[in-house]
Design a protein around this motif. Structure first.
Motif, PDB file in Angstrom:
ATOM      1  N   VAL A 168       0.671  -1.407   0.122  1.00 48.22           N
ATOM      2  CA  VAL A 168       0.082   0.066   0.082  1.00 48.22           C
ATOM      3  C   VAL A 168       0.989   1.269   0.056  1.00 48.22           C
ATOM      4  O   VAL A 168       0.602   2.251  -0.839  1.00 48.22           O
ATOM      5  CB  VAL A 168      -0.879   0.296   1.361  1.00 48.22           C
ATOM      6  CG1 VAL A 168      -1.719   1.404   1.388  1.00 48.22           C
ATOM      7  CG2 VAL A 168      -1.771  -1.249   1.135  1.00 48.22           C
ATOM      8  N   THR A 212      -7.579   0.851  -0.621  1.00 50.10           N
ATOM      9  CA  THR A 212      -7.500  -0.469  -0.122  1.00 50.10           C
ATOM     10  C   THR A 212      -8.657  -0.722   1.085  1.00 50.10           C
ATOM     11  O   THR A 212      -8.391   0.513   2.101  1.00 50.10           O
ATOM     12  CB  THR A 212      -6.043  -0.744   0.499  1.00 50.10           C
ATOM     13  OG1 THR A 212      -5.406  -0.259  -0.744  1.00 50.10           O
ATOM     14  CG2 THR A 212      -6.022  -2.455   0.369  1.00 50.10           C
ATOM     15  N   VAL A 248     -10.464  -4.560  -2.672  1.00 50.58           N
ATOM     16  CA  VAL A 248     -10.298  -3.513  -3.136  1.00 50.58           C
ATOM     17  C   VAL A 248     -11.918  -3.257  -4.089  1.00 50.58           C
ATOM     18  O   VAL A 248     -12.453  -4.151  -4.092  1.00 50.58           O
ATOM     19  CB  VAL A 248      -9.324  -3.341  -4.477  1.00 50.58           C
ATOM     20  CG1 VAL A 248      -7.628  -3.446  -3.781  1.00 50.58           C
ATOM     21  CG2 VAL A 248      -9.590  -4.621  -5.179  1.00 50.58           C
TER      22      VAL A 248
END
Ligand SMILES: C[S@@+](CC[C@H](N)C(=O)[O-])C[C@H]1O[C@@H](n2cnc3c(N)ncnc32)[C@H](O)[C@@H]1O
Lengths: 121, 281
Positions: free
Chosen positions: B89, B240, B267
Protein backbone atom coordinates in the motif's frame (compact mmCIF):
# COMPACT_ATOMS: atom_id res chain seq x y z
CA UNK A 1 11.11 -30.09 14.77
CA UNK A 2 13.01 -27.11 16.10
CA UNK A 3 15.02 -27.43 19.28
CA UNK A 4 14.55 -24.91 22.08
CA UNK A 5 16.90 -24.74 25.04
CA UNK A 6 15.05 -23.45 28.10
CA UNK A 7 17.48 -21.88 30.57
CA UNK A 8 16.11 -21.00 33.99
CA UNK A 9 17.13 -21.82 37.54
CA UNK A 10 13.50 -22.29 38.51
CA UNK A 11 12.17 -25.76 37.90
CA UNK A 12 8.62 -24.41 37.84
CA UNK A 13 9.37 -21.90 35.10
CA UNK A 14 11.18 -24.51 33.03
CA UNK A 15 8.17 -26.77 33.33
CA UNK A 16 5.70 -24.06 32.30
CA UNK A 17 7.86 -22.96 29.37
CA UNK A 18 8.34 -26.58 28.28
CA UNK A 19 4.62 -27.21 28.26
CA UNK A 20 3.87 -24.11 26.18
CA UNK A 21 6.69 -24.73 23.72
CA UNK A 22 5.90 -28.41 23.28
CA UNK A 23 2.38 -27.39 22.34
CA UNK A 24 3.95 -25.11 19.75
CA UNK A 25 5.81 -28.16 18.39
CA UNK A 26 9.28 -27.48 19.76
CA UNK A 27 11.62 -30.11 21.05
CA UNK A 28 12.90 -29.05 24.47
CA UNK A 29 16.16 -29.25 26.33
CA UNK A 30 16.64 -27.68 29.73
CA UNK A 31 19.56 -26.00 31.47
CA UNK A 32 19.69 -24.64 35.02
CA UNK A 33 22.19 -21.79 34.53
CA UNK A 34 24.41 -20.14 31.90
CA UNK A 35 27.26 -22.56 32.33
CA UNK A 36 24.99 -25.55 31.99
CA UNK A 37 23.46 -23.90 28.91
CA UNK A 38 26.87 -23.32 27.26
CA UNK A 39 27.67 -26.99 27.70
CA UNK A 40 24.32 -27.91 26.20
CA UNK A 41 25.11 -25.69 23.20
CA UNK A 42 28.45 -27.37 22.72
CA UNK A 43 26.81 -30.79 22.70
CA UNK A 44 23.83 -29.94 20.54
CA UNK A 45 23.19 -26.42 19.24
CA UNK A 46 19.54 -25.42 19.66
CA UNK A 47 17.63 -23.27 17.14
CA UNK A 48 16.51 -20.98 19.92
CA UNK A 49 17.39 -20.28 23.55
CA UNK A 50 14.76 -19.02 26.00
CA UNK A 51 16.97 -17.33 28.53
CA UNK A 52 16.48 -16.18 32.12
CA UNK A 53 18.72 -13.37 33.37
CA UNK A 54 19.44 -13.89 37.06
CA UNK A 55 20.88 -17.31 37.69
CA UNK A 56 23.67 -18.71 39.88
CA UNK A 57 27.08 -19.73 38.44
CA UNK A 58 26.66 -17.86 35.14
CA UNK A 59 23.84 -15.42 34.44
CA UNK A 60 21.90 -15.00 31.21
CA UNK A 61 23.77 -11.94 29.98
CA UNK A 62 27.16 -13.60 30.46
CA UNK A 63 25.89 -16.67 28.64
CA UNK A 64 24.63 -14.54 25.75
CA UNK A 65 27.93 -12.67 25.42
CA UNK A 66 29.88 -15.94 25.47
CA UNK A 67 27.68 -17.45 22.79
CA UNK A 68 27.84 -14.38 20.55
CA UNK A 69 31.66 -14.34 20.91
CA UNK A 70 32.02 -17.89 19.63
CA UNK A 71 32.89 -17.93 15.93
CA UNK A 72 32.63 -21.73 15.91
CA UNK A 73 28.96 -21.68 16.97
CA UNK A 74 26.04 -21.73 14.56
CA UNK A 75 24.35 -18.77 16.24
CA UNK A 76 20.97 -19.56 17.82
CA UNK A 77 18.10 -17.13 18.19
CA UNK A 78 18.11 -15.85 21.77
CA UNK A 79 14.95 -14.71 23.52
CA UNK A 80 15.38 -13.30 27.00
CA UNK A 81 12.65 -14.21 29.46
CA UNK A 82 13.15 -12.44 32.75
CA UNK A 83 11.60 -10.45 35.60
CA UNK A 84 13.99 -7.60 34.73
CA UNK A 85 11.46 -5.33 33.09
CA UNK A 86 13.09 -1.92 32.80
CA UNK A 87 14.30 -0.19 29.68
CA UNK A 88 17.95 -0.25 30.80
CA UNK A 89 18.01 -4.04 31.04
CA UNK A 90 16.14 -4.43 27.77
CA UNK A 91 18.62 -2.21 25.93
CA UNK A 92 21.60 -4.00 27.46
CA UNK A 93 20.21 -7.36 26.35
CA UNK A 94 19.48 -6.23 22.80
CA UNK A 95 22.89 -4.56 22.47
CA UNK A 96 24.51 -7.81 23.61
CA UNK A 97 22.79 -9.62 20.76
CA UNK A 98 19.44 -10.84 22.10
CA UNK A 99 16.81 -11.15 19.37
CA UNK A 100 13.72 -10.68 21.52
CA UNK A 101 12.83 -9.99 25.10
CA UNK A 102 9.99 -11.30 27.22
CA UNK A 103 9.14 -9.69 30.55
CA UNK A 104 7.81 -12.13 33.12
CA UNK A 105 5.14 -13.09 33.88
CA UNK A 106 4.55 -14.61 30.48
CA UNK A 107 1.84 -16.80 29.04
CA UNK A 108 1.34 -18.87 25.93
CA UNK A 109 0.18 -15.91 23.86
CA UNK A 110 3.25 -13.84 24.61
CA UNK A 111 5.65 -16.69 23.89
CA UNK A 112 3.84 -17.49 20.68
CA UNK A 113 3.75 -13.83 19.55
CA UNK A 114 7.46 -13.36 20.25
CA UNK A 115 8.45 -16.60 18.52
CA UNK A 116 6.42 -15.57 15.48
CA UNK A 117 8.26 -12.24 15.44
CA UNK A 118 11.69 -13.83 15.31
CA UNK A 119 10.51 -16.13 12.54
CA UNK A 120 10.52 -19.39 14.47
CA UNK A 121 6.83 -20.07 13.95
CA UNK B 1 -32.88 -14.00 32.69
CA UNK B 2 -36.47 -13.67 31.50
CA UNK B 3 -36.99 -14.23 27.79
CA UNK B 4 -38.67 -10.86 27.34
CA UNK B 5 -35.73 -9.12 29.03
CA UNK B 6 -33.29 -10.91 26.80
CA UNK B 7 -35.29 -9.97 23.74
CA UNK B 8 -35.53 -6.36 24.80
CA UNK B 9 -31.76 -6.13 25.37
CA UNK B 10 -30.94 -7.94 22.13
CA UNK B 11 -33.19 -5.59 20.17
CA UNK B 12 -31.79 -2.48 21.85
CA UNK B 13 -28.20 -3.57 21.25
CA UNK B 14 -28.84 -4.40 17.63
CA UNK B 15 -30.40 -1.01 17.01
CA UNK B 16 -27.69 0.88 18.85
CA UNK B 17 -24.53 -0.82 17.71
CA UNK B 18 -25.38 -3.62 15.28
CA UNK B 19 -24.36 -6.23 17.84
CA UNK B 20 -26.16 -9.52 17.25
CA UNK B 21 -26.95 -11.49 20.36
CA UNK B 22 -28.15 -15.04 20.06
CA UNK B 23 -29.85 -16.69 23.05
CA UNK B 24 -26.71 -18.73 23.77
CA UNK B 25 -25.05 -15.44 24.78
CA UNK B 26 -27.28 -14.91 27.81
CA UNK B 27 -24.32 -15.64 30.07
CA UNK B 28 -22.42 -12.78 28.40
CA UNK B 29 -25.24 -10.34 29.07
CA UNK B 30 -25.43 -11.47 32.67
CA UNK B 31 -21.71 -11.33 33.35
CA UNK B 32 -21.22 -7.91 31.77
CA UNK B 33 -24.41 -6.15 32.78
CA UNK B 34 -24.78 -7.30 36.38
CA UNK B 35 -21.76 -5.22 37.49
CA UNK B 36 -23.18 -2.28 35.52
CA UNK B 37 -26.55 -2.64 37.26
CA UNK B 38 -24.82 -2.56 40.65
CA UNK B 39 -22.77 0.47 39.66
CA UNK B 40 -25.99 2.23 38.72
CA UNK B 41 -27.43 1.47 42.14
CA UNK B 42 -29.76 -1.27 40.92
CA UNK B 43 -29.98 -4.68 42.55
CA UNK B 44 -30.64 -6.89 39.59
CA UNK B 45 -30.42 -7.15 35.86
CA UNK B 46 -34.21 -7.12 35.78
CA UNK B 47 -34.22 -3.74 37.48
CA UNK B 48 -31.76 -2.48 34.90
CA UNK B 49 -33.93 -3.64 32.02
CA UNK B 50 -36.93 -2.10 33.73
CA UNK B 51 -35.18 1.23 33.95
CA UNK B 52 -34.19 1.10 30.30
CA UNK B 53 -37.70 0.18 29.25
CA UNK B 54 -39.57 2.73 31.27
CA UNK B 55 -37.26 5.71 31.23
CA UNK B 56 -35.37 5.10 28.02
CA UNK B 57 -32.37 6.52 29.92
CA UNK B 58 -29.91 7.46 27.12
CA UNK B 59 -26.84 7.47 29.32
CA UNK B 60 -27.65 4.03 30.62
CA UNK B 61 -28.34 2.72 27.12
CA UNK B 62 -24.91 3.96 26.10
CA UNK B 63 -23.28 2.28 29.10
CA UNK B 64 -25.05 -0.98 28.29
CA UNK B 65 -23.92 -0.78 24.66
CA UNK B 66 -20.34 -0.08 25.63
CA UNK B 67 -20.32 -2.83 28.22
CA UNK B 68 -21.32 -5.33 25.54
CA UNK B 69 -18.57 -4.47 23.05
CA UNK B 70 -15.55 -6.73 22.74
CA UNK B 71 -12.50 -4.50 22.72
CA UNK B 72 -9.60 -6.88 22.43
CA UNK B 73 -6.81 -5.61 20.22
CA UNK B 74 -3.08 -5.85 19.92
CA UNK B 75 -0.20 -4.28 18.06
CA UNK B 76 0.41 -5.61 14.53
CA UNK B 77 -2.48 -8.05 14.98
CA UNK B 78 -2.20 -10.93 12.49
CA UNK B 79 0.90 -9.28 10.95
CA UNK B 80 -0.20 -9.69 7.29
CA UNK B 81 -2.38 -6.54 7.10
CA UNK B 82 0.59 -4.54 8.35
CA UNK B 83 3.14 -6.26 6.13
CA UNK B 84 0.87 -5.46 3.18
CA UNK B 85 0.51 -1.85 4.30
CA UNK B 86 4.26 -1.47 4.40
CA UNK B 87 5.10 -3.59 1.36
CA UNK B 88 2.26 -2.84 -1.07
CA UNK B 89 0.00 0.00 0.00
CA UNK B 90 2.61 2.57 1.00
CA UNK B 91 4.83 2.16 -2.10
CA UNK B 92 1.72 2.45 -4.32
CA UNK B 93 0.47 5.51 -2.46
CA UNK B 94 3.89 7.12 -2.55
CA UNK B 95 3.57 7.14 -6.34
CA UNK B 96 -0.16 7.69 -6.72
CA UNK B 97 -0.30 10.56 -4.21
CA UNK B 98 3.21 11.86 -4.91
CA UNK B 99 2.01 15.20 -6.21
CA UNK B 100 -0.55 16.11 -3.57
CA UNK B 101 1.34 14.35 -0.81
CA UNK B 102 -1.78 13.70 1.12
CA UNK B 103 -2.84 10.42 2.70
CA UNK B 104 -5.91 9.64 4.76
CA UNK B 105 -6.20 6.42 6.74
CA UNK B 106 -9.21 5.29 8.75
CA UNK B 107 -9.31 2.65 11.48
CA UNK B 108 -13.05 2.17 11.76
CA UNK B 109 -13.08 0.08 14.94
CA UNK B 110 -9.93 1.33 16.56
CA UNK B 111 -10.67 0.15 20.10
CA UNK B 112 -7.73 0.93 22.41
CA UNK B 113 -5.57 2.23 19.57
CA UNK B 114 -3.08 -0.53 18.81
CA UNK B 115 -4.15 -0.74 15.16
CA UNK B 116 -3.81 2.95 14.17
CA UNK B 117 -0.64 3.26 16.26
CA UNK B 118 0.89 0.23 14.50
CA UNK B 119 0.28 2.03 11.19
CA UNK B 120 1.75 5.25 12.57
CA UNK B 121 4.85 3.36 13.70
CA UNK B 122 5.27 1.84 10.24
CA UNK B 123 5.09 5.28 8.65
CA UNK B 124 7.59 6.56 11.19
CA UNK B 125 9.98 3.76 10.28
CA UNK B 126 10.34 5.28 6.79
CA UNK B 127 9.75 8.86 7.87
CA UNK B 128 12.29 10.35 5.46
CA UNK B 129 9.74 9.58 2.74
CA UNK B 130 6.74 11.02 4.52
CA UNK B 131 7.93 13.93 6.61
CA UNK B 132 6.61 16.57 4.23
CA UNK B 133 3.34 14.74 3.60
CA UNK B 134 0.02 15.59 5.14
CA UNK B 135 -0.94 12.25 6.69
CA UNK B 136 -4.09 11.75 8.68
CA UNK B 137 -4.75 8.60 10.65
CA UNK B 138 -8.21 8.61 12.16
CA UNK B 139 -9.25 6.05 14.74
CA UNK B 140 -12.94 5.79 15.53
CA UNK B 141 -14.98 3.58 17.82
CA UNK B 142 -18.42 3.53 19.33
CA UNK B 143 -17.03 3.14 22.84
CA UNK B 144 -15.80 6.33 24.50
CA UNK B 145 -14.10 4.28 27.19
CA UNK B 146 -11.71 2.59 24.80
CA UNK B 147 -11.07 5.88 23.01
CA UNK B 148 -9.92 7.45 26.28
CA UNK B 149 -7.36 4.71 26.66
CA UNK B 150 -6.37 5.01 23.02
CA UNK B 151 -5.76 8.75 23.37
CA UNK B 152 -3.67 8.26 26.49
CA UNK B 153 -1.44 5.86 24.57
CA UNK B 154 -0.49 3.92 27.69
CA UNK B 155 -0.32 0.16 27.69
CA UNK B 156 0.35 -2.54 30.24
CA UNK B 157 3.36 -4.83 30.16
CA UNK B 158 1.09 -7.56 28.88
CA UNK B 159 -0.27 -5.38 26.06
CA UNK B 160 3.12 -4.24 24.78
CA UNK B 161 4.28 -7.84 24.56
CA UNK B 162 1.53 -9.02 22.26
CA UNK B 163 2.71 -8.31 18.75
CA UNK B 164 5.09 -5.43 19.33
CA UNK B 165 8.71 -6.26 18.43
CA UNK B 166 11.09 -5.34 21.25
CA UNK B 167 13.06 -3.00 18.97
CA UNK B 168 9.92 -0.93 18.42
CA UNK B 169 9.18 -0.88 22.15
CA UNK B 170 12.65 0.52 22.78
CA UNK B 171 12.30 3.06 20.02
CA UNK B 172 8.79 4.39 20.53
CA UNK B 173 7.82 3.86 24.17
CA UNK B 174 8.84 5.23 27.53
CA UNK B 175 8.38 3.36 30.77
CA UNK B 176 6.32 5.07 33.45
CA UNK B 177 6.07 2.86 36.50
CA UNK B 178 3.92 -0.08 35.55
CA UNK B 179 2.86 1.25 32.18
CA UNK B 180 4.49 1.93 28.83
CA UNK B 181 3.66 5.22 27.18
CA UNK B 182 3.84 5.74 23.44
CA UNK B 183 5.99 8.72 22.47
CA UNK B 184 4.23 11.96 21.59
CA UNK B 185 5.58 11.81 18.01
CA UNK B 186 3.51 8.73 17.37
CA UNK B 187 0.53 9.74 19.48
CA UNK B 188 0.22 13.01 17.58
CA UNK B 189 -0.08 11.16 14.28
CA UNK B 190 -3.43 9.64 15.24
CA UNK B 191 -6.72 11.43 15.88
CA UNK B 192 -9.39 9.58 17.80
CA UNK B 193 -13.09 10.29 17.70
CA UNK B 194 -16.22 8.56 18.64
CA UNK B 195 -18.21 7.26 15.70
CA UNK B 196 -20.94 4.65 15.30
CA UNK B 197 -20.64 2.53 12.17
CA UNK B 198 -24.43 2.51 11.92
CA UNK B 199 -24.45 6.28 11.37
CA UNK B 200 -23.94 7.84 7.97
CA UNK B 201 -20.40 8.43 6.79
CA UNK B 202 -20.77 11.86 5.19
CA UNK B 203 -18.84 13.72 7.85
CA UNK B 204 -15.77 11.57 7.37
CA UNK B 205 -14.59 12.47 3.89
CA UNK B 206 -12.68 10.17 1.57
CA UNK B 207 -9.96 7.74 2.62
CA UNK B 208 -7.08 6.05 0.84
CA UNK B 209 -6.90 3.12 3.24
CA UNK B 210 -9.54 1.72 5.58
CA UNK B 211 -8.97 -0.82 8.33
CA UNK B 212 -12.26 -2.26 9.52
CA UNK B 213 -11.14 -5.30 11.42
CA UNK B 214 -12.83 -7.59 13.87
CA UNK B 215 -16.04 -5.66 14.18
CA UNK B 216 -18.21 -6.89 11.28
CA UNK B 217 -18.16 -10.36 12.85
CA UNK B 218 -20.54 -9.05 15.51
CA UNK B 219 -23.09 -7.78 12.98
CA UNK B 220 -25.81 -9.60 11.05
CA UNK B 221 -25.65 -9.98 7.30
CA UNK B 222 -27.79 -6.95 6.46
CA UNK B 223 -25.76 -4.67 8.72
CA UNK B 224 -22.48 -5.95 7.25
CA UNK B 225 -23.78 -5.16 3.77
CA UNK B 226 -24.92 -1.70 4.80
CA UNK B 227 -21.60 -0.80 6.44
CA UNK B 228 -19.46 -2.16 3.60
CA UNK B 229 -21.49 -0.37 0.92
CA UNK B 230 -21.17 2.92 2.75
CA UNK B 231 -17.49 2.29 3.18
CA UNK B 232 -17.07 1.75 -0.55
CA UNK B 233 -18.41 5.26 -1.09
CA UNK B 234 -15.84 6.87 1.14
CA UNK B 235 -12.85 4.90 -0.17
CA UNK B 236 -10.79 6.38 -3.00
CA UNK B 237 -11.05 4.53 -6.32
CA UNK B 238 -7.55 3.17 -5.89
CA UNK B 239 -7.96 2.68 -2.15
CA UNK B 240 -7.60 -0.46 -0.05
CA UNK B 241 -9.79 -2.04 2.61
CA UNK B 242 -8.56 -4.44 5.27
CA UNK B 243 -10.90 -6.75 7.12
CA UNK B 244 -10.22 -9.11 10.02
CA UNK B 245 -9.06 -12.69 9.58
CA UNK B 246 -12.56 -14.09 10.15
CA UNK B 247 -14.30 -11.55 7.92
CA UNK B 248 -14.96 -11.35 4.20
CA UNK B 249 -17.03 -9.49 1.58
CA UNK B 250 -17.90 -12.69 -0.24
CA UNK B 251 -21.60 -13.37 -0.14
CA UNK B 252 -22.17 -10.00 1.54
CA UNK B 253 -21.61 -7.38 -1.13
CA UNK B 254 -20.00 -7.06 -4.53
CA UNK B 255 -18.85 -3.46 -4.11
CA UNK B 256 -15.50 -4.87 -2.95
CA UNK B 257 -13.52 -7.83 -4.15
CA UNK B 258 -10.75 -9.74 -2.40
CA UNK B 259 -7.24 -9.26 -3.74
CA UNK B 260 -6.11 -12.67 -4.86
CA UNK B 261 -3.39 -14.19 -2.72
CA UNK B 262 -3.40 -11.34 -0.19
CA UNK B 263 -5.33 -12.30 2.92
CA UNK B 264 -7.68 -9.75 4.39
CA UNK B 265 -7.12 -7.21 1.62
CA UNK B 266 -9.97 -5.88 -0.53
CA UNK B 267 -10.35 -3.29 -3.25
CA UNK B 268 -13.30 -1.54 -4.85
CA UNK B 269 -14.86 -3.67 -7.61
CA UNK B 270 -14.63 -0.84 -10.11
CA UNK B 271 -11.30 0.45 -8.80
CA UNK B 272 -7.78 0.02 -10.06
CA UNK B 273 -5.94 -0.49 -6.78
CA UNK B 274 -4.42 -3.81 -7.82
CA UNK B 275 -2.85 -2.29 -10.89
CA UNK B 276 -1.14 0.50 -9.03
CA UNK B 277 0.07 -1.95 -6.41
CA UNK B 278 1.44 -4.25 -9.07
CA UNK B 279 -0.70 -7.16 -7.87
CA UNK B 280 -2.16 -9.87 -10.08
CA UNK B 281 -5.78 -9.39 -10.87
C1 LIG C 1 -12.40 -6.43 18.71
S1 LIG C 1 -12.30 -4.67 18.59
C2 LIG C 1 -11.32 -4.50 17.14
C3 LIG C 1 -10.08 -3.68 17.36
C4 LIG C 1 -9.10 -3.63 16.18
N1 LIG C 1 -9.74 -3.22 14.96
C5 LIG C 1 -8.45 -4.99 15.99
O1 LIG C 1 -8.76 -5.70 15.04
O2 LIG C 1 -7.60 -5.35 16.82
C6 LIG C 1 -13.94 -4.24 18.06
C7 LIG C 1 -14.31 -2.80 18.34
O3 LIG C 1 -15.47 -2.44 17.59
C8 LIG C 1 -16.21 -1.49 18.31
N2 LIG C 1 -17.60 -1.42 17.80
C9 LIG C 1 -18.58 -2.31 17.97
N3 LIG C 1 -19.72 -1.89 17.38
C10 LIG C 1 -19.41 -0.70 16.79
C11 LIG C 1 -20.17 0.23 16.03
N4 LIG C 1 -21.45 0.04 15.75
N5 LIG C 1 -19.54 1.37 15.59
C12 LIG C 1 -18.24 1.58 15.87
N6 LIG C 1 -17.48 0.72 16.59
C13 LIG C 1 -18.06 -0.40 17.05
C14 LIG C 1 -16.09 -1.97 19.74
O4 LIG C 1 -16.31 -0.92 20.67
C15 LIG C 1 -14.65 -2.51 19.79
O5 LIG C 1 -13.76 -1.58 20.33
Amino acid sequence: MKLCLVVDDSKVIRKVARRILEELSFEIEEAVDGQDALEACERNMPDVVLLDWNMPVMDGLEFLKSVRARADFTQPVVVFCTTENDMAHIRTAIEAGADEYIMKPFDREIIEAKFVQVGLI
Amino acid sequence: MRTEDFEFLAKTLKERSGLMLTPDKVYLLESRLTPLARKSGLDTLEALVQKLRVHGDQGLIRDVTEAMTTNESFFFRDNTPFDLFKGKVLPAMEKARGTRKRLRIWCAAASTGQEPYSLAILLRESWFKWRDWNIEIIGTDISTQVLEKAKAGTYSQFEVQRGLPIQLLIKYFAQEGDVWRLNDDIRKMVTFRSFNLLDNFFSLGTFDVIYCRNVLIYFDQATKTLVLERMAKCLAKDGTLFLGAAETVLGITDVFRPVRGQRGMYVGSDGDAEKIMGLNQ
